[in-house]
Design a protein around this motif. Sequence first.
Motif, short mmCIF file in Angstrom:
data_model
loop_
_atom_site.label_atom_id
_atom_site.label_comp_id
_atom_site.label_asym_id
_atom_site.label_seq_id
_atom_site.Cartn_x
_atom_site.Cartn_y
_atom_site.Cartn_z
N PHE A 167 0.85 -1.19 0.00
CA PHE A 167 0.00 0.00 0.00
C PHE A 167 0.89 1.24 0.00
N PHE A 168 0.62 2.17 -0.93
CA PHE A 168 1.39 3.41 -1.04
C PHE A 168 0.42 4.58 -1.17
N LYS A 169 0.69 5.67 -0.45
CA LYS A 169 -0.16 6.84 -0.53
C LYS A 169 0.70 8.10 -0.53
N THR A 170 0.49 8.98 -1.52
CA THR A 170 1.27 10.21 -1.61
C THR A 170 0.35 11.38 -1.94
N SER A 171 0.84 12.57 -1.63
CA SER A 171 0.19 13.81 -2.05
C SER A 171 1.17 14.57 -2.93
#
Length: 461
Positions: A167-171
């Motif tokens: 799982f990867f989450k970026t802004s």
Amino acid sequence: MKEIILKTLSDLREYTLQKGIEAAFLYHEEDSYLMRFANSAISLNTNEHLIRLEITVYDGNRRSSYEMITDLSKLDEMKQGVDIAAEMVKFAMPLNYQPTIPHFSESFSDENGFDPELAGMAGEERLAFFNESSRGLETEEITLSGIFSSGTNIFAQISTCSEHTQFFKTSDAQITMVLSHSALKWEVIAEQSAQKKADLDSADLHHQLSFLLDHYQTDPAQQIPLGKYDIVFGPAVTGDLISFMNWIAFSGGSMKRGFSFLNEEHLGKQVFSDKFTLMDDPSRLETFPFKRDMVGIPRERFPIFDKGVFQSFTWYQDDADEFGAKPTGHNVYHKSLVLEGGDVDVKTIEDLVKMPRENDILYIPFLHYMNIVNPSKGLVTASSRFGALLLKKDGSVVVPYNVRVTQSLRDIFGEKVAWMSKQQTPYNTSSSYGARNPTSIVLPKFIRVNDLEISHSNESY
């Protein structure tokens, strides 16, 4: 939300196992916002929320993929996608190699690159940022255009090989601002890349634009003679040139297919200037990094060029499977490229203009319509645009009409490199087409390359 995503993927995995199917799932979710300006007004203000699910089914050396736009509430629809991909694989041509199915030995999650303040910026804030960055610079003849793009990006994965997930989450945010003269047709530009809201700096953009605007309004403009020049490139030029290297330099698959100017004989050899050290560094949050690749390989600092000496090709998993190479953890949607800075203290365009010079210096901050002429020679071509300056050795400044540069990357980054600035900056190379994939390269703000030829010089803007 994360728990719902991973639970949905686990449910899909169970359904696929019950069907006796081998498969991998890639979930991509984007929340994108775009404010576009033209003629000093908002021409577009939009947002979209999209969920894509890519289902890849394997049957020996056969493989098929099916991608769908879906919603987390539509599990039955996703299961139908599995059935479609499983039917498709029966008709797929067999590969001449055995493709690797992603097999995650442990679950991995990384949300360090996500900033809720940047992701949650309202339209009013984006407009206020643009207004602050351009305050007092527009006139009836000088108009503003550009974009403020920002959003959230999520990737999640699972396969039938194990119950573990990734799982990867970026802004991210990308800002481009252009001031153009409606009659004279010249343009100046300032850009910014942001991983978190604190990266946004309207004062810096305003300073860049106002400095260039002053020169473009007061300095003489002219067609410059053809010939060789000492050129200082801005980060937009360097970033785009290095982006091209992903395809025609250090990609192992491209090399094997004859689409690269490097080969195995160059390993361990001096290829570029000893001032050129390039690495893939997933620890740099400015690059929106993947700390694991899409088959689960941990990604560490990976040297590509060390003081100009070629260290290693990068191997996408499928290319490694096809050519019998060892994968290098580069099965990612973008690398985290970092070009080390040099030893010259040049923080701004203003500093560059004030530097003493023994020769005329052509400053090119942006190259337009860059393309590959000959990949096996590393030959690329492009024309200058947006804010070029000719810094005369007598201290004066001239605004040059656009020029064309057609050069080998080996020449540009070879022994002709005179210096690189100490100061680095992230340059955003994201594409606005397709699925959101924020991409940024960390680069020296300025690079001077001596004795490069200008092959064409325009007679006007």
